[in-house]
Design a protein around this motif. Sequence first.
Motif, PDB file in Angstrom:
ATOM      1  N   VAL A   8     -30.554  34.675  -7.188  1.00 19.19           N
ATOM      2  CA  VAL A   8     -30.652  35.763  -8.161  1.00 19.19           C
ATOM      3  C   VAL A   8     -32.131  36.046  -8.404  1.00 19.19           C
ATOM      4  CG1 VAL A   8     -30.136  36.465 -10.533  1.00 19.19           C
ATOM      5  CG2 VAL A   8     -28.484  35.086  -9.250  1.00 19.19           C
ATOM      6  N   THR A   9     -32.492  37.324  -8.425  1.00 17.64           N
ATOM      7  CA  THR A   9     -33.886  37.706  -8.639  1.00 17.64           C
ATOM      8  C   THR A   9     -34.033  38.458  -9.966  1.00 17.64           C
ATOM      9  OG1 THR A   9     -33.586  39.778  -7.426  1.00 17.64           O
ATOM     10  CG2 THR A   9     -34.353  37.858  -6.166  1.00 17.64           C
ATOM     11  N   ASP A  43     -31.473  44.150  -9.546  1.00 14.41           N
ATOM     12  CA  ASP A  43     -30.282  44.420  -8.736  1.00 14.41           C
ATOM     13  C   ASP A  43     -30.159  45.923  -8.515  1.00 14.41           C
ATOM     14  OD1 ASP A  43     -27.914  44.140  -7.353  1.00 14.41           O
ATOM     15  OD2 ASP A  43     -26.694  44.025  -9.179  1.00 14.41           O
ATOM     16  N   PRO A  44     -31.019  46.476  -7.655  1.00 15.60           N
ATOM     17  CA  PRO A  44     -30.990  47.932  -7.450  1.00 15.60           C
ATOM     18  C   PRO A  44     -29.731  48.424  -6.737  1.00 15.60           C
ATOM     19  CG  PRO A  44     -32.510  46.904  -5.905  1.00 15.60           C
ATOM     20  CD  PRO A  44     -32.077  45.829  -6.842  1.00 15.60           C
ATOM     21  N   PHE A  48     -24.441  42.669  -8.149  1.00 16.23           N
ATOM     22  CA  PHE A  48     -23.854  41.749  -9.127  1.00 16.23           C
ATOM     23  C   PHE A  48     -23.072  42.506 -10.222  1.00 16.23           C
ATOM     24  CE2 PHE A  48     -27.599  39.552  -7.477  1.00 16.23           C
ATOM     25  CZ  PHE A  48     -27.064  38.324  -7.119  1.00 16.23           C
ATOM     26  N   LYS A  49     -22.580  43.709  -9.873  1.00 17.17           N
ATOM     27  CA  LYS A  49     -21.939  44.498 -10.907  1.00 17.17           C
ATOM     28  C   LYS A  49     -20.640  43.870 -11.397  1.00 17.17           C
ATOM     29  CE  LYS A  49     -19.542  47.522  -7.610  1.00 17.17           C
ATOM     30  NZ  LYS A  49     -19.338  48.925  -7.193  1.00 17.17           N
ATOM     31  N   SER A  50     -20.001  43.083 -10.607  1.00 16.09           N
ATOM     32  CA  SER A  50     -18.741  42.435 -11.017  1.00 16.09           C
ATOM     33  C   SER A  50     -18.932  40.965 -11.355  1.00 16.09           C
ATOM     34  CB  SER A  50     -17.686  42.565  -9.906  1.00 16.09           C
ATOM     35  OG  SER A  50     -18.123  41.943  -8.714  1.00 16.09           O
ATOM     36  N   VAL A  89     -26.932  31.572 -13.595  1.00 13.25           N
ATOM     37  CA  VAL A  89     -25.791  31.337 -12.689  1.00 13.25           C
ATOM     38  C   VAL A  89     -24.922  32.601 -12.695  1.00 13.25           C
ATOM     39  CG1 VAL A  89     -23.760  29.943 -12.166  1.00 13.25           C
ATOM     40  CG2 VAL A  89     -25.815  28.865 -13.149  1.00 13.25           C
ATOM     41  N   ALA A  90     -24.790  33.220 -11.532  1.00  8.83           N
ATOM     42  CA  ALA A  90     -23.949  34.412 -11.368  1.00  8.83           C
ATOM     43  C   ALA A  90     -22.722  34.036 -10.543  1.00  8.83           C
ATOM     44  CB  ALA A  90     -24.729  35.529 -10.698  1.00  8.83           C
ATOM     45  N   GLU A  91     -21.551  34.452 -11.030  1.00  7.11           N
ATOM     46  CA  GLU A  91     -20.304  34.067 -10.358  1.00  7.11           C
ATOM     47  C   GLU A  91     -19.336  35.247 -10.374  1.00  7.11           C
ATOM     48  OE1 GLU A  91     -18.529  29.937 -10.874  1.00  7.11           O
ATOM     49  OE2 GLU A  91     -17.059  31.164 -11.945  1.00  7.11           O
TER      50      GLU A  91
END
Length: 310
Positions: A8-9, A43-44, A48-50, A89-91
């Motif tokens: 993730v940035t 996040d251009p 990670f929209k969901s 943390v992205a999930e």
Amino acid sequence: MLQITEFVTGNLTIAQIEDSRFIKHGSSSSMGAVTRISFCLHDPSDYFKSASFVYNWDFGDGVYQITKEPFVYCNYSTMGNRTVHLKVVAEWQQIGSIIHETETVQKTGDFTTALELLDAVKSIHVVGSRETHVMENLSLSLHINGTPPLALCWLIKSECIPLEGEKCHLVVITGSCYNLSHTFSDAGQYCLSVRVQNGVTMLQTYREIKVWPTGIQPAFFVLLCIALVLVMVGLVLYTTFRSNTQQKDLVEVADFDFSPLSDKSLSSHSESGCGQVCCRSCFLRSSPEAARESHEFLLSFYKPVKMYTV
């Protein structure tokens, strides 16, 4: 071509609440004030929209916090440097490309930022005289309550003005005291405007200065005014006293005592001084009856008289 990163940035930003609004200060913050630390996701392409995010915060002073929002509020009570750590943390769920079943995808990112805690500029105290003379050097001392380094800006003009965007004498000091001097070429009323700021706060103050012409001493002027007032009071008292004195009644009493005279004395008086007392009686009558008549006339005419002069 879309490039998918492994982690993730994003980046961390620090802001501080001042006057019910957020002010960004970079990596500096004021001690004792509410500080907001935020994570901004890069996040251009809406990759990670969901996704759902979990944020693990480490404030560098032994305090940890887990949130689902990309920001957090903290309040540091001591000065110094802090290092803030954040693990994101992205999930999310997606369909697998091989077995076409739903699988859980997770990406993480670690972020770190340095936070410098400074003491806000709380006060500016100007020490020195408020009066001076033309072509006389005026020295003032500025005592500042705040964490250095401090950017100090001062300006002397005929009126007090804010120093935002105004040209001024700008100096950077590493302590809490600064001495300045100035010489005035014209007499009048002036104002010293001072602005002090560090990495987190800014404060302004003003001080009025009276400049007297050369040769005129304020103390002498005050004494002259006092002497003039005393003279006026003395003149008023003297006029009042004299008016009251003239209104008093001045009484002069003159008593003339004309006691009865004997016939002998009257006769001798008639013989020797009749010309002085009553010439008419002497020349017309020389007999004792005339003398007695004259005596009675004198007694009735020269009665004691009291004279009153106002």
